[in-house]
Design an enzyme around this catalytic site. Structure first.
Site, PDB file in Angstrom:
ATOM      1  N   ASN A 319       0.848  -1.190   0.000  1.00  0.00           N
ATOM      2  CA  ASN A 319       0.000   0.000   0.000  1.00  0.00           C
ATOM      3  C   ASN A 319       0.885   1.241   0.000  1.00  0.00           C
ATOM      4  OD1 ASN A 319       0.805   0.579   2.641  1.00  0.00           O
ATOM      5  ND2 ASN A 319      -1.070  -0.169   3.570  1.00  0.00           N
ATOM      6  N   GLU A 320       0.281   2.374  -0.300  1.00  0.00           N
ATOM      7  CA  GLU A 320       1.064   3.588  -0.492  1.00  0.00           C
ATOM      8  C   GLU A 320       1.699   4.107   0.786  1.00  0.00           C
ATOM      9  OE1 GLU A 320      -3.346   4.820  -1.105  1.00  0.00           O
ATOM     10  OE2 GLU A 320      -2.107   3.031  -1.261  1.00  0.00           O
ATOM     11  N   GLN A 321       1.189   3.690   1.942  1.00  0.00           N
ATOM     12  CA  GLN A 321       1.766   4.162   3.206  1.00  0.00           C
ATOM     13  C   GLN A 321       3.142   3.558   3.481  1.00  0.00           C
ATOM     14  OE1 GLN A 321      -1.455   3.484   2.822  1.00  0.00           O
ATOM     15  NE2 GLN A 321      -2.539   5.283   3.553  1.00  0.00           N
ATOM     16  N   GLY A 322       3.552   2.559   2.702  1.00  0.00           N
ATOM     17  CA  GLY A 322       4.892   2.004   2.860  1.00  0.00           C
ATOM     18  C   GLY A 322       4.927   0.554   3.282  1.00  0.00           C
TER      19      GLY A 322
END
Length: 538
Positions: A319-322
């Site tokens: 996911n884009e949060q890492g």
């Protein structure tokens, strides 16, 4: 470094300040107590006034927490963020033109903070071209009061680019788990890292204050050096909040912190409803060894389906949060993950995405037009924002959009290998024209991207002529249940198929049973090396 109370920290924010806030979505590493203290001070004293709030991700529980605490006339002048949907009172102020509101790509804001830290002139990127972020459309504006151009179109070496301008930072609110007496900050209990380090560096570069909210204090020198995420030289003050929750929904989950991994059969199973049906059909687009992104909303169910089907060890979900690997969380915990292999800072995750590192991306679609363009950012009078949607959708090799065909009261029945529409949705999602363009279907086609649209009753793909219907669910009447519920008539494939009946039955589908024997992705040089070794031994 000084230890201060939340009230003392809030008193450091002055009229007109730009406040940079860390964290993500539903409370992941969000310095909630600091935000609350600013609201409390304003309600009691009328100060600070006319602040600018900047945060890469949406902040809030879709209620009164997070950015919603700034939704008081006079307190907030401008907001610049990825999404506003997590803070409904702020979205209402934007829709009513009471504040200057901008929603820019989450990755662009995240990376721009790093550019500010380095003293570079701004961020140059292709992300956002031909969407509402492009200044030829709306420039990311979500209110009429937002008149400043935060994004410019430039040409460099014969190509168009977007230039995101830097901004000043007066105060940064960041969050960690533990602080030592020198202000070194660790994040061992946090569900994400975000861009806390970049925020602290950028704020120091601008001459601003860095205030960190943490759960606990420890003695100088007792934090293992490798666990320090933000060094004390960048931290001006620390606020201790012993009851700091991991997210707005979950006080503490050791799996979110990476302390342990749970058995695959411990993941919750979704009920067989329209959301699971969409997630199941999306999961059929997975390939062994694929590196994927799973967005928020209905697509978070893909991780749970992958766990149920035993696929997690054969693909890499991110996911884009890492978060890299494992299964991204769903619901109000979306943004966190369980059983992940790595957690990295958010700007670096977006570097990978922007560079085309994703094989497949799964994102939600709210509105779809005849050319395969998508709107998720503003519709039906609601200001939502864009999050990491543009970074992900523009750069993945294959784009899979998931969502129901209609919305608002839709209920379906399944379980016997067929789909039944029990109650039709009130709102059509396939519409003749979009209010805003979040994904440009024509631009995607020009770049050779493969695009698929998955609903609970039909599957579409984009072609040179526009949207094409390629699959229909068993038990569904094509004219009544599909074409009659769309605002336009798509092309119909001459090879129209029936969706796999396993999607509509209880129990495992067995969709990934062949993954264990599939040939993994291997770099061409390693293939050549293996071939040379085989030849030398024969």
């Amino acid at each position: 470094m000084r230890v201060v109370t939340p009230e003392q920290a809030a008193a450091l924010v002055r009229d007109g300040d730009t406040v940079l806030i860390g964290g993500s979505g539903s409370g992941h590493a969000v310095p909630e107590r600091l935000i609350e203290a600013v609201e409390t001070r304003f309600l009691a004293t009328g100060a600070p006034r006319s602040i600018t709030s900047i945060h890469p991700v949406g902040l809030g529980d879709r209620g009164q927490r997070g950015a919603s605490r700034f939704a008081h006339e006079g307190l907030l002048k401008r907001i610049v963020c990825g999404t506003i949907v997590d803070a409904p009172p702020i979205a209402a102020m934007a829709a009513d033109n009471k504040i200057e509101a901008y929603t820019l790509p989450q990755g662009a804001i995240s990376q721009l903070i790093r550019e500010i830290a380095a003293g570079r002139p701004g961020l140059i990127t292709h992300v956002g071209l031909h969407t509402f972020v492009d200044p030829r459309q709306a420039g990311g504006r979500q209110s009429e009061r937002a008149t400043e151009d935060l994004v410019e179109l430039i040409e460099l070496k014969g190509h168009e680019w977007l230039f995101f301008k830097p901004f000043p930072i007066d105060v940064a609110f960041i969050r960690g788990t533990t602080a030592d007496e020198d202000g070194n900050i660790s994040m061992e209990h946090e569900a994400i890292f975000g861009e806390m380090l970049s925020m602290a560096q950028a704020t120091r570069r601008c001459g601003g204050l860095v205030i960190a909210q943490v759960k606990r204090l420890t003695r100088r020198g007792s934090l293992p050096a490798k666990t320090v995420k933000v060094p004390g030289m960048l931290v001006d003050a620390v606020v201790v909040v012993p009851d700091q929750a991991q997210t707005y929904q979950t006080f503490y989950d050791p799996a979110f912190a990476g302390e342990l991994k749970i058995p695959l059969d411990s993941f919750p199973n979704l009920p067989l409803d329209e959301r699971k049906i969409v997630a199941r059909r999306c999961a059929m687009e997975l390939e062994a060894g694929a590196i994927c992104n799973v967005g928020s909303g209905i697509c978070t169910g893909i991780g749970l389906v992958a766990a149920e089907e035993g696929l997690l060890d054969h693909i890499t979900l991110t996911n884009e949060q890492g978060i890299i690997g494992g299964a991204p969380a769903s619901g109000l915990d979306a943004g966190a993950g369980r059983n992940y292999a790595a957690m990295i800072d958010q700007p670096y995750q977006f570097d990978f995405y922007d560079g085309g590192g994703l094989d497949i991306a799964f994102l939600s679609a709210v509105e779809v037009d005849p050319r395969g363009s998508v709107n998720i950012s503003r519709f039906a009078g609601r200001v939502v924002g864009i999050g990491g949607f543009v970074n992900i959708s523009q750069n993945a090799k294959k784009m899979v959009f998931g969502g129901t065909l209609t919305a608002g009261g839709l209920k379906v029945g399944a379980g016997d290998g067929k789909l039944t529409i029990l109650s039709e949705g009130k709102h059509r999602k396939f519409v003749p024209q979009l209010e805003q363009t979040s994904y440009n279907g024509q631009y995607a086609k020009e770049r050779g991207q493969t695009t698929v649209f998955v609903t609970e009753r039909a599957v579409f793909r984009t072609s040179d002529e526009g949207l094409e219907l390629i699959e229909v669910a068993p038990g569904i009447d094509l004219e009544r249940d599909v074409l009659g519920q769309m605002g336009f008539r798509p092309m119909i494939s001459p090879n129209l198929k029936t969706m796999n009946e396993r999607i509509f039955r209880s129990g495992r589908m067995g969709v990934g049973d062949h993954f264990a024997t599939a040939t993994p992705n291997v770099h061409p040089r390693l293939k050549a090396l293996a071939g040379a070794q085989s030849a030398s031994t024969s």
